[in-house]
Design a protein around this motif. Structure first.
Motif, PDB file in Angstrom:
ATOM      1  N   GLU A  14      12.960  60.128  68.287  1.00  0.00           N
ATOM      2  CA  GLU A  14      11.852  59.356  68.843  1.00  0.00           C
ATOM      3  C   GLU A  14      11.580  59.790  70.279  1.00  0.00           C
ATOM      4  N   PRO A  15      10.311  59.786  70.684  1.00  0.00           N
ATOM      5  CA  PRO A  15       9.949  60.297  72.006  1.00  0.00           C
ATOM      6  C   PRO A  15      10.405  59.423  73.178  1.00  0.00           C
ATOM      7  N   ASP A  16      10.600  58.145  72.960  1.00  0.00           N
ATOM      8  CA  ASP A  16      11.047  57.291  74.065  1.00  0.00           C
ATOM      9  C   ASP A  16      12.043  56.250  73.562  1.00  0.00           C
ATOM     10  N   ARG A  17      12.766  55.660  74.521  1.00  0.00           N
ATOM     11  CA  ARG A  17      13.822  54.714  74.170  1.00  0.00           C
ATOM     12  C   ARG A  17      13.296  53.464  73.474  1.00  0.00           C
ATOM     13  N   ALA A  18      12.133  53.003  73.887  1.00  0.00           N
ATOM     14  CA  ALA A  18      11.576  51.788  73.276  1.00  0.00           C
ATOM     15  C   ALA A  18      11.293  52.011  71.794  1.00  0.00           C
ATOM     16  N   GLU A  19      10.711  53.134  71.455  1.00  0.00           N
ATOM     17  CA  GLU A  19      10.423  53.422  70.047  1.00  0.00           C
ATOM     18  C   GLU A  19      11.711  53.638  69.266  1.00  0.00           C
ATOM     19  N   ALA A  20      12.694  54.277  69.871  1.00  0.00           N
ATOM     20  CA  ALA A  20      13.989  54.465  69.206  1.00  0.00           C
ATOM     21  C   ALA A  20      14.638  53.110  68.927  1.00  0.00           C
ATOM     22  N   ALA A  21      14.569  52.194  69.881  1.00  0.00           N
ATOM     23  CA  ALA A  21      15.143  50.861  69.691  1.00  0.00           C
ATOM     24  C   ALA A  21      14.425  50.125  68.564  1.00  0.00           C
ATOM     25  N   ASN A  22      13.101  50.241  68.509  1.00  0.00           N
ATOM     26  CA  ASN A  22      12.324  49.604  67.451  1.00  0.00           C
ATOM     27  C   ASN A  22      12.722  50.157  66.086  1.00  0.00           C
ATOM     28  N   MET A  23      12.873  51.454  65.995  1.00  0.00           N
ATOM     29  CA  MET A  23      13.240  52.075  64.723  1.00  0.00           C
ATOM     30  C   MET A  23      14.661  51.677  64.303  1.00  0.00           C
ATOM     31  N   LYS A  24      15.578  51.563  65.249  1.00  0.00           N
ATOM     32  CA  LYS A  24      16.941  51.130  64.931  1.00  0.00           C
ATOM     33  C   LYS A  24      16.921  49.725  64.341  1.00  0.00           C
ATOM     34  N   LEU A  25      16.169  48.829  64.978  1.00  0.00           N
ATOM     35  CA  LEU A  25      16.073  47.461  64.468  1.00  0.00           C
ATOM     36  C   LEU A  25      15.451  47.433  63.081  1.00  0.00           C
ATOM     37  N   ARG A  26      14.366  48.175  62.901  1.00  0.00           N
ATOM     38  CA  ARG A  26      13.707  48.225  61.596  1.00  0.00           C
ATOM     39  C   ARG A  26      14.661  48.736  60.525  1.00  0.00           C
ATOM     40  N   ALA A  27      15.420  49.773  60.850  1.00  0.00           N
ATOM     41  CA  ALA A  27      16.363  50.349  59.880  1.00  0.00           C
ATOM     42  C   ALA A  27      17.434  49.328  59.493  1.00  0.00           C
ATOM     43  N   HIS A  28      17.987  48.627  60.479  1.00  0.00           N
ATOM     44  CA  HIS A  28      19.029  47.643  60.184  1.00  0.00           C
ATOM     45  C   HIS A  28      18.499  46.509  59.306  1.00  0.00           C
ATOM     46  N   VAL A  29      17.325  45.998  59.628  1.00  0.00           N
ATOM     47  CA  VAL A  29      16.757  44.892  58.847  1.00  0.00           C
ATOM     48  C   VAL A  29      16.406  45.377  57.445  1.00  0.00           C
ATOM     49  N   MET A  30      15.833  46.564  57.344  1.00  0.00           N
ATOM     50  CA  MET A  30      15.460  47.103  56.037  1.00  0.00           C
ATOM     51  C   MET A  30      16.685  47.290  55.152  1.00  0.00           C
ATOM     52  N   MET A  31      17.768  47.799  55.709  1.00  0.00           N
ATOM     53  CA  MET A  31      18.982  47.998  54.915  1.00  0.00           C
ATOM     54  C   MET A  31      19.577  46.663  54.471  1.00  0.00           C
ATOM     55  N   ALA A  32      19.521  45.659  55.339  1.00  0.00           N
ATOM     56  CA  ALA A  32      20.044  44.337  54.974  1.00  0.00           C
ATOM     57  C   ALA A  32      19.225  43.728  53.841  1.00  0.00           C
ATOM     58  N   ILE A  33      17.918  43.882  53.897  1.00  0.00           N
ATOM     59  CA  ILE A  33      17.058  43.365  52.823  1.00  0.00           C
ATOM     60  C   ILE A  33      17.373  44.083  51.514  1.00  0.00           C
ATOM     61  N   ALA A  34      17.463  45.398  51.564  1.00  0.00           N
ATOM     62  CA  ALA A  34      17.755  46.178  50.353  1.00  0.00           C
ATOM     63  C   ALA A  34      19.100  45.763  49.761  1.00  0.00           C
ATOM     64  N   LYS A  35      20.087  45.533  50.601  1.00  0.00           N
ATOM     65  CA  LYS A  35      21.405  45.101  50.123  1.00  0.00           C
ATOM     66  C   LYS A  35      21.312  43.727  49.457  1.00  0.00           C
ATOM     67  N   ALA A  36      20.539  42.823  50.059  1.00  0.00           N
ATOM     68  CA  ALA A  36      20.360  41.494  49.468  1.00  0.00           C
ATOM     69  C   ALA A  36      19.686  41.598  48.112  1.00  0.00           C
ATOM     70  N   VAL A  37      18.634  42.399  48.027  1.00  0.00           N
ATOM     71  CA  VAL A  37      17.893  42.563  46.775  1.00  0.00           C
ATOM     72  C   VAL A  37      18.794  43.149  45.688  1.00  0.00           C
ATOM     73  N   LEU A  74       9.094  43.183  58.404  1.00  0.00           N
ATOM     74  CA  LEU A  74      10.469  43.156  57.907  1.00  0.00           C
ATOM     75  C   LEU A  74      11.155  41.830  58.225  1.00  0.00           C
ATOM     76  N   MET A  75      10.853  41.253  59.383  1.00  0.00           N
ATOM     77  CA  MET A  75      11.429  39.950  59.735  1.00  0.00           C
ATOM     78  C   MET A  75      10.949  38.881  58.753  1.00  0.00           C
ATOM     79  N   ASN A  76       9.673  38.922  58.390  1.00  0.00           N
ATOM     80  CA  ASN A  76       9.132  37.964  57.421  1.00  0.00           C
ATOM     81  C   ASN A  76       9.766  38.149  56.047  1.00  0.00           C
ATOM     82  N   ILE A  77       9.955  39.380  55.630  1.00  0.00           N
ATOM     83  CA  ILE A  77      10.580  39.661  54.338  1.00  0.00           C
ATOM     84  C   ILE A  77      12.044  39.211  54.361  1.00  0.00           C
TER      85      ILE A  77
END
Length: 94
Positions: A14-37, A74-77
């Motif tokens: 990612e080009p900047d730290r803010a976008e990298a942080a956003n992607m890290k959060l998205r990845a963690h939430v997405m993996m948790a949802i997939a595990k729950a499903v 992802l937070m809503n899901i």
């Protein structure tokens, strides 16, 4: 060329730290949802209905197509999946 080390793949691509942080959060939430499903009995279609998603959108989620989901979506899901998401905020190291 000197090799650089990164804390995560997102920090590297990612080009900047803010976008990298956003992607890290998205990845963690997405993996948790997939595990729950995956722990639910039933079809992918039933899981999609439970989460208020279409079948193609559910497929995108389970295949990790992170670019198709905002952190807000992802937070809503996650809420519909019965997950509690917590986030910690702290100062950056100097």
């Amino acid at each position: 060329m000197k090799a650089r080390r990164f804390a995560s793949v997102w920090d590297a691509i990612e080009p900047d730290r803010a976008e990298a942080a956003n992607m890290k959060l998205r990845a963690h939430v997405m993996m948790a949802i997939a595990k729950a499903v995956e722990s639910w009995e039933g079809t992918q279609a039933a899981a999609a209905k439970r989460l208020g998603l279409t079948q193609p959108r559910m497929n995108d989620l389970l295949r990790g197509r992170i670019d198709k989901f905002s952190l807000d979506a992802l937070m809503n899901i996650a809420d519909k999946a019965g997950l509690k998401v917590r986030m910690a905020v702290s100062r950056k190291a100097a």
